[in-house]
Design a protein around this motif. Sequence first.
Motif, PDB file in Angstrom:
ATOM      1  N   HIS A 134       0.846  -1.200   0.000  1.00 10.99           N
ATOM      2  CA  HIS A 134       0.000   0.000   0.000  1.00 10.99           C
ATOM      3  C   HIS A 134       0.879   1.247   0.000  1.00 10.99           C
ATOM      4  O   HIS A 134       0.610   2.212   0.708  1.00 10.99           O
ATOM      5  N   GLU A 159     -11.849  -7.322   0.046  1.00 11.70           N
ATOM      6  CA  GLU A 159     -11.639  -6.099  -0.722  1.00 11.70           C
ATOM      7  C   GLU A 159     -10.146  -5.870  -0.827  1.00 11.70           C
ATOM      8  O   GLU A 159      -9.403  -6.100   0.124  1.00 11.70           O
ATOM      9  N   TYR A 199      -7.181  -3.062  -2.671  1.00 13.82           N
ATOM     10  CA  TYR A 199      -6.944  -1.823  -3.392  1.00 13.82           C
ATOM     11  C   TYR A 199      -6.667  -2.130  -4.861  1.00 13.82           C
ATOM     12  O   TYR A 199      -5.857  -3.012  -5.171  1.00 13.82           O
ATOM     13  N   ASP A 241     -11.698   4.502  -0.455  1.00 10.26           N
ATOM     14  CA  ASP A 241     -11.448   3.499   0.583  1.00 10.26           C
ATOM     15  C   ASP A 241     -12.245   3.832   1.844  1.00 10.26           C
ATOM     16  O   ASP A 241     -13.041   4.775   1.865  1.00 10.26           O
ATOM     17  N   LEU A 246     -11.293   0.495  -4.392  1.00 11.19           N
ATOM     18  CA  LEU A 246     -11.248  -0.859  -3.848  1.00 11.19           C
ATOM     19  C   LEU A 246     -12.076  -1.781  -4.737  1.00 11.19           C
ATOM     20  O   LEU A 246     -13.126  -1.374  -5.262  1.00 11.19           O
TER      21      LEU A 246
END
Length: 157
Positions: free
Chosen positions: A14, A91, A93, A117, A125
């Motif tokens: 991330h 879920e 990204y 998000d 997402l």
Amino acid sequence: MLADIWHAASAISHHFLPEHLLETQKKLVAEKYLPETETWVAVSGETPIGFVGLIDSFIGGLFVSPDCQGGGIGSALLDHAFRLKGHLLLEVYAANHRALAFYRRHGFCGIKRRATDDNGLPFPLIMMQKPVPTSWQRSEASVLARETGSLCGSDRP
């Protein structure tokens, strides 16, 4: 220890999220999310190296220590969760291309996309599911493939 794994793996996967958000989330993972999930931990000896957190059949998180990634730990955790639940949702990204590819290899397909998000930030997402329901229509699959690029296997139009 699991929150440290979460943070180290999240910092890589991330990378688009601000560091202050990752620090805030790390505290939430440790104090709120992990205690509220059914958590399965992969260990090497007695040292945790990865975990999957389940909320019923929803994967709240699947994280492997960066120095242990690529060795089948994530696959083993995911397979264990699927054997337990028989149906999984998660879920991911959209910008986390490595995770999307990983979940596709394991039979997940995109079923829905949202533009922001959980923090309201503009990081889309994709909700993924395994197995894909038999009622899945090719027209729905075609639309989602254009929106998410996340269909797999025989569902491709």
